[in-house]
Design a protein around this motif. Structure first.
Motif, mmCIF file in Angstrom:
data_model
loop_
_atom_site.group_PDB
_atom_site.id
_atom_site.type_symbol
_atom_site.label_atom_id
_atom_site.label_comp_id
_atom_site.label_asym_id
_atom_site.label_seq_id
_atom_site.Cartn_x
_atom_site.Cartn_y
_atom_site.Cartn_z
ATOM 1 N N ARG A 189 0.829 -1.203 0.000
ATOM 2 C CA ARG A 189 0.000 0.000 0.000
ATOM 3 C C ARG A 189 0.868 1.260 0.000
ATOM 4 N N VAL A 190 1.970 1.201 0.729
ATOM 5 C CA VAL A 190 2.884 2.343 0.730
ATOM 6 C C VAL A 190 3.452 2.559 -0.662
ATOM 7 N N LYS A 191 3.880 1.477 -1.310
ATOM 8 C CA LYS A 191 4.452 1.589 -2.651
ATOM 9 C C LYS A 191 3.420 2.075 -3.661
ATOM 10 N N ASP A 192 2.185 1.608 -3.530
ATOM 11 C CA ASP A 192 1.137 1.950 -4.495
ATOM 12 C C ASP A 192 0.436 3.266 -4.161
ATOM 13 N N ASN A 193 0.844 3.920 -3.098
ATOM 14 C CA ASN A 193 0.207 5.165 -2.673
ATOM 15 C C ASN A 193 -1.285 4.964 -2.418
ATOM 16 N N GLN A 194 -1.618 3.836 -1.778
ATOM 17 C CA GLN A 194 -2.991 3.500 -1.433
ATOM 18 C C GLN A 194 -3.112 3.446 0.094
ATOM 19 N N PRO A 195 -3.649 4.477 0.705
ATOM 20 C CA PRO A 195 -3.716 4.489 2.172
ATOM 21 C C PRO A 195 -4.665 3.426 2.703
#
Length: 315
Positions: A189-195
């Motif tokens: 999620r951090v890598k994909d910018n998905q909080p």
């Protein structure tokens, strides 16, 4: 615990802490946050920190106290167990989990186990949060075990005013793999910018305020969060209805108390006293206080002291 062939073993050589920024990896302190076991920080806040949207929150007082008493706790651990320990100064990695890093500050020489030292804050003992704190520290240690490949770990907790408690930790392979899965999913999620899904915790609300301190004056379509909006309205209406019901119940109790200032039901205590006549800790009311004199015109505060739920009050 018997050897487990599938447990990840130490891989890459340890690195100096200055060369491994905490925002670039998941650290042992991140594990309880991801699993919802850290009451001071939410997964949403941690995500914002790992994305470098916000600087990491400052270390709490209890963590500073840990460092100040760490040497004493280690010495006491050696006295009680008879084990020798050695200090570890570097961060380590594991090829199986390059997104994770560990810092086992102490190792138990004879067993090849790790040792984590912590102090139980006084406020945690008073609020009955010791079990929750233990769960938080256990996940911290499990992360260390996952990265270092060590199959045994010790958690030494210093209880204020008492001795230390030593908790041997031997999680199953399934427990460690579940932790690894949760941490890797969070890192993706951090890598994909998905909080992660925001929650209503104080940590998340502070983070949202810091991320979005001002409004730009535009309007957006709320269809994607329509369910949450309707749930919010329903919850607030229920909250209002429950508050009104609570006031009605308080009225019945007040009528029964009448001129009495307090009452008790088992371990639950109830005070209905002028504000200056009720002690903050729920002790014996000050009968000599002017507010307690007959005919004194002071609003009475209704307080319920419950060991399970704390202090509830209303005017």
């Amino acid at each position: 615990m018997a050897a487990q062939n599938n447990t990840p073993k130490p891989g890459l050589p340890a690195q100096n802490r200055e060369n491994m920024p905490e925002t670039a990896r998941l650290t042992p302190d991140d594990a309880p946050v991801i699993l919802g076991a850290d009451p001071e920080k939410s997964a949403y806040t941690l995500w914002a920190e790992k994305r470098n949207l916000l600087p990491p929150e400052k270390t709490g007082v209890s963590c500073s106290l840990d460092r100040g008493l760490e040497d004493w706790i280690v010495r006491r651990f050696r006295e009680i167990t008879g084990f020798k320990t050695r200090r570890v100064w570097h961060w380590g990695e594991n090829r199986a989990y390059p997104q994770l890093c560990a810092h086992p500050a102490h190792l138990v020489v004879q067993q090849g186990a790790g040792l984590t030292c912590r102090v139980v804050p006084t406020e945690a003992m008073l609020s009955g949060q010791t079990k929750a704190l233990l769960r938080r520290h256990r996940y911290h240690c499990f992360h260390q075990m996952l990265v270092t490949g060590r199959e045994n770990w010790y958690l030494a907790l210093l209880i204020p005013g008492k001795d230390i408690q030593i908790h041997p930790l031997t999680p199953t392979r399934e427990e460690l793999l579940s932790l690894a899965q949760a941490e890797l999913q969070f890192w993706q999620r951090v890598k994909d910018n998905q909080p992660p899904m925001p929650d209503g915790s104080d940590s998340t609300l502070r983070t949202l305020q810091r991320l979005y301190p001002a409004a730009e004056g535009k309007s957006v379509d709320l269809s994607p969060v329509s369910l949450q909006l309707h749930d919010y309205i329903r919850c607030r209406l229920q909250e209002k209805e429950l508050a009104e019901a609570a006031r009605r119940k308080a009225g019945i109790i007040k009528a029964y108390l009448a001129n009495a200032g307090s009452g008790q039901l088992g371990s639950i205590r109830v005070h209905w006293l002028p504000e200056d006549g009720a002690l903050p800790d729920g002790g014996i009311p000050n009968r000599d206080h002017p507010a307690m004199a007959a005919g004194a015109e002071h609003p009475r505060i209704f307080r319920v002291f419950s060991p399970e739920y704390g202090i509830l009050e209303e005017t």
